[in-house]
Design an enzyme around this catalytic site. Structure first.
Site, mmCIF file in Angstrom:
data_model
loop_
_atom_site.group_PDB
_atom_site.id
_atom_site.type_symbol
_atom_site.label_atom_id
_atom_site.label_comp_id
_atom_site.label_asym_id
_atom_site.label_seq_id
_atom_site.Cartn_x
_atom_site.Cartn_y
_atom_site.Cartn_z
ATOM 1 N N LYS A 122 58.296 30.617 29.291
ATOM 2 C CA LYS A 122 56.911 30.440 28.785
ATOM 3 C C LYS A 122 56.626 30.714 27.493
ATOM 4 O O LYS A 122 55.899 29.919 26.990
ATOM 5 C CB LYS A 122 56.164 31.634 29.937
ATOM 6 C CG LYS A 122 54.618 31.590 29.757
ATOM 7 C CD LYS A 122 53.924 32.720 30.482
ATOM 8 C CE LYS A 122 54.360 32.583 32.005
ATOM 9 N NZ LYS A 122 53.859 33.990 32.798
ATOM 10 N N LYS A 143 60.110 41.728 31.506
ATOM 11 C CA LYS A 143 59.098 42.100 32.527
ATOM 12 C C LYS A 143 59.404 43.622 32.820
ATOM 13 O O LYS A 143 60.636 44.008 32.689
ATOM 14 C CB LYS A 143 59.167 41.209 33.633
ATOM 15 C CG LYS A 143 57.926 41.137 34.272
ATOM 16 C CD LYS A 143 56.779 40.296 33.787
ATOM 17 C CE LYS A 143 55.534 40.184 34.429
ATOM 18 N NZ LYS A 143 54.456 39.343 34.125
ATOM 19 N N THR A 203 44.150 34.825 30.177
ATOM 20 C CA THR A 203 44.835 34.092 31.040
ATOM 21 C C THR A 203 44.102 32.993 31.853
ATOM 22 O O THR A 203 44.359 31.851 31.829
ATOM 23 C CB THR A 203 45.589 35.164 32.235
ATOM 24 O OG1 THR A 203 46.244 36.139 31.720
ATOM 25 C CG2 THR A 203 46.588 34.168 33.346
ATOM 26 N N ASN A 235 41.965 39.962 37.992
ATOM 27 C CA ASN A 235 41.597 39.546 36.403
ATOM 28 C C ASN A 235 41.648 38.166 36.256
ATOM 29 O O ASN A 235 40.809 37.655 35.696
ATOM 30 C CB ASN A 235 42.815 40.407 35.583
ATOM 31 C CG ASN A 235 42.531 39.952 34.175
ATOM 32 O OD1 ASN A 235 42.639 38.883 33.776
ATOM 33 N ND2 ASN A 235 42.771 41.301 33.229
ATOM 34 N N SER A 270 48.309 37.762 23.883
ATOM 35 C CA SER A 270 49.146 39.110 23.556
ATOM 36 C C SER A 270 49.883 38.771 22.339
ATOM 37 O O SER A 270 49.949 39.643 21.315
ATOM 38 C CB SER A 270 49.997 39.157 24.688
ATOM 39 O OG SER A 270 49.585 40.087 25.688
HETATM 40 P P1 NAD Z 1 45.188 41.803 39.480
HETATM 41 O O1 NAD Z 1 45.957 42.938 39.619
HETATM 42 O O2 NAD Z 1 44.091 41.798 38.316
HETATM 43 O O3 NAD Z 1 44.761 40.985 40.826
HETATM 44 C C1 NAD Z 1 45.511 40.699 41.602
HETATM 45 C C2 NAD Z 1 44.781 39.881 42.804
HETATM 46 O O4 NAD Z 1 45.615 39.587 43.991
HETATM 47 C C3 NAD Z 1 43.798 40.853 43.251
HETATM 48 O O5 NAD Z 1 42.621 40.341 43.719
HETATM 49 C C4 NAD Z 1 44.525 41.266 44.785
HETATM 50 O O6 NAD Z 1 43.552 41.729 45.674
HETATM 51 C C5 NAD Z 1 45.307 40.071 45.196
HETATM 52 N N1 NAD Z 1 46.546 40.110 45.991
HETATM 53 C C6 NAD Z 1 47.336 41.090 45.894
HETATM 54 N N2 NAD Z 1 48.195 40.843 47.074
HETATM 55 C C7 NAD Z 1 47.507 39.794 47.654
HETATM 56 C C8 NAD Z 1 48.264 39.090 48.839
HETATM 57 N N3 NAD Z 1 49.138 39.456 49.614
HETATM 58 N N4 NAD Z 1 47.442 37.766 49.273
HETATM 59 C C9 NAD Z 1 46.393 37.430 48.512
HETATM 60 N N5 NAD Z 1 45.907 38.244 47.429
HETATM 61 C C10 NAD Z 1 46.434 39.387 47.083
HETATM 62 O O7 NAD Z 1 46.306 40.769 38.750
HETATM 63 P P2 NAD Z 1 46.275 39.658 37.884
HETATM 64 O O8 NAD Z 1 46.465 40.126 36.438
HETATM 65 O O9 NAD Z 1 45.143 38.976 37.927
HETATM 66 O O10 NAD Z 1 47.641 38.750 37.955
HETATM 67 C C11 NAD Z 1 47.469 37.763 39.321
HETATM 68 C C12 NAD Z 1 48.714 36.756 38.779
HETATM 69 O O11 NAD Z 1 48.542 36.271 37.691
HETATM 70 C C13 NAD Z 1 50.155 37.556 38.911
HETATM 71 O O12 NAD Z 1 51.066 36.681 39.656
HETATM 72 C C14 NAD Z 1 50.356 37.767 37.566
HETATM 73 O O13 NAD Z 1 51.834 37.663 37.075
HETATM 74 C C15 NAD Z 1 49.915 36.422 37.029
HETATM 75 N N6 NAD Z 1 49.654 36.426 35.575
HETATM 76 C C16 NAD Z 1 48.720 37.430 34.999
HETATM 77 C C17 NAD Z 1 48.459 37.621 33.736
HETATM 78 C C18 NAD Z 1 47.449 38.451 33.144
HETATM 79 O O14 NAD Z 1 47.361 38.595 31.969
HETATM 80 N N7 NAD Z 1 46.787 39.287 34.046
HETATM 81 C C19 NAD Z 1 49.271 36.741 32.970
HETATM 82 C C20 NAD Z 1 50.133 35.852 33.468
HETATM 83 C C21 NAD Z 1 50.211 35.753 34.769
#
Ligand code: NAD
Length: 459
Positions: A122, A134, A218, A249, A386
């Site tokens: 990435k 990570k 994101t 998020n 970031s």
């Molecule tokens: P977060 O913790 O804010 O939200 C996660 C969401 O996923 C929540 O709504 C939770 O209820 C839901 N969830 C958890 N387990 C689940 C399941 N089994 N089935 C369905 N939903 C489920 O996390 P985030 O920061 O929004 O990250 C979400 C994804 O995006 C992850 O894969 C993360 O690696 C990726 N990501 C996040 C960022 C960032 O900056 N936050 C950047 C790149 C990638």
């Protein structure tokens, strides 16, 4: 060279390295971790289209270093609990390691290594001066009080302090971690070093040197990509239905951006299930509902979107197979597998989550003519801002939200266009094109570093 590499692909699963204790740089071969092995098949598919040295390819097949730690935490009732934590630096040739920290009960070393692998590609794809890293802690953070969560976060930094640093490896938020936790981590590192070190962690609160636009980055990045891609298919927002898995998020912010731009978001879900309304959901009111029901102050939400009873309640499985135009997995890995890929009806999938589709499922989706836009491109907005935060911390000069979003937009659009062009020229999937684009940059950097004398066989 290329042929030999491809023929090795099947053996990869048996040869990937895993290190479960302490820092590991050894080359002993043990049984492969499945998630990392699956992630690596994407690398293998791209290799036939690039001309980088065998040495560089060999380096990219293995995580550079994996740290496994136990974190003792004094709980509120006086008892002591030990949590398992990890930090993996997959590759740091192009710059210090960069990658989030995940708090989740299912965190394993294999998962963290895979996430660090994706971060490596990435950062290269977006041409950021970072390698891939990570971290994670195996914990259900919703069961902890805020004070316990803070002690755990500080304990994690105590345990990995020698492994991170603003020029070494820079953590950030991921699933179930946020700006509050990043603030504690930066503070703990600064205490250990006896020096305020803002650039050691990104995703911090604004008041501690965070960047404007990081919380939404994101989702913003994914939004810019969707807006760049869908017009190529003459798909206009008002005639586009969207299903979003994950309402955290990234997912909830993106759902909001899409709804505001005229897309019809018909389904959303979280860990407890989802809701569906064919006429479209009122995203702002669902966000307000979630935000007003936090169990641990300012950190986690207690109630689920499923509790909004006026909509049809569906499972996460059902959400993935809805008849929609756009499907956005924004939760966790391995959501679309060979078990359900043939039931997916969406025309376009934008991977906001890391690794939501297995490589075998990729082939099924491709046969069905579904266009998949990969995680290393779609969710790269977070690490891009970031990077902006790290630059601002080092310069002590802070940018406006407009400057942040403009720079983010330019970067996302430029790399998306380049990836699109590679896919068209070579007749490959967007995912393979993204890996080719990243591999070219990684290979160049690895080769530019040269070969150390002690690698040369005197014979
Ligand atoms: P977060 O913790 O804010 O939200 C996660 C969401 O996923 C929540 O709504 C939770 O209820 C839901 N969830 C958890 N387990 C689940 C399941 N089994 N089935 C369905 N939903 C489920 O996390 P985030 O920061 O929004 O990250 C979400 C994804 O995006 C992850 O894969 C993360 O690696 C990726 N990501 C996040 C960022 C960032 O900056 N936050 C950047 C790149 C990638």
């Amino acid at each position: 060279m290329a042929k030999a590499i491809i023929s090795e692909a099947d053996n990869l699963a048996a040869t990937l390295l895993s290190s479960s204790t302490s820092t590991s740089k050894s080359s002993s071969k043990i049984v492969a971790p499945s998630l990392l092995a699956d992630a690596s098949t994407r690398l293998e598919r791209a290799l036939r289209y690039v001309s980088i040295s065998d040495d560089a390819i060999s380096r990219l097949r293995y995580p550079k270093a994996s740290l496994s730690v136990s974190i003792p935490v004094r709980m509120d009732d006086g008892s002591l609990r030990i949590f398992q934590g990890y930090r993996v630096r997959y590759d740091d040739t192009r710059g210090p390691g960069k990658g989030g920290v995940r708090y989740h009960p299912n965190v394993t070393l294999d998962e963290v290594q895979s996430l660090a692998f994706w971060m490596t590609f990435k950062c290269a794809l977006l041409n950021l001066p970072f390698g891939g890293a990570k971290g994670g802690v195996t914990v259900n953070p919703k069961e902890l009080s805020q004070a316990e969560l803070e002690r755990l976060s500080r304990g994690y930094v105590d345990a990995i302090a020698d492994f991170i640093g603003p020029d070494v490896d820079i953590p950030a938020p991921d699933v179930y971690t946020n700006s509050t936790i990043m603030g504690w981590m930066m503070d703990q590192y600064s205490i250990i070093k006896r020096q305020l070190t803002r650039g050691v962690v990104t995703g911090k609160p604004l008041t501690l040197g965070g960047s404007r636009g990081r919380e939404t980055a994101t989702a913003m990045g994914a939004f810019y990509i969707i807006q760049t891609i869908l017009p190529k298919f003459n798909q206009i927002p008002e005639q586009t239905t969207v299903a979003m898995q994950g309402f955290g998020n990234a997912g909830s912010t993106l759902a909001d951006l899409l709804a505001k731009a005229g897309y019809k978001v018909v389904a959303v879900s979280d860990s407890q299930g989802g809701i569906y309304a064919p006429q479209g959901l009122d995203i702002p009111s669902i966000r307000e509902y979630k935000n007003s029901r936090r169990s641990v102050k300012a950190v986690y939400c207690k109630d689920s979107v499923c509790n909004i009873v006026e909509h049809q309640v569906i499972t996460n499985e059902q959400l993935l197979t809805l008849d929609v135009d756009v499907l956005i997995p924004a939760a966790l890995e391995n959501q679309i597998t060979i078990a359900n890929a043939s039931d997916v009806k969406a025309k376009y999938i934008f991977e906001v989550a890391n690794g939501p589709i297995t490589s075998a499922a990729d082939d099924i989706l491709s046969d069905k003519g579904i266009h998949v836009f990969p995680d290393i491109l779609v969710n790269a907005g977070g690490v891009t801002v970031s990077y902006f935060e790290w630059v601002q911390n080092r310069n002590g000069w802070y940018w406006t939200l407009e400057e942040i979003n403009q720079r983010l937009k330019e970067k996302m659009e430029a790399e998306t266009q380049q990836t699109w062009s590679i896919a068209q020229e070579l007749g490959v999937s967007i995912r393979t094109a993204a890996y080719i684009h990243a591999l070219n940059r990684l290979g160049e950097a690895l080769d530019a570093k040269g070969t150390r004398d002690y690698y040369i066989n005197p014979m």
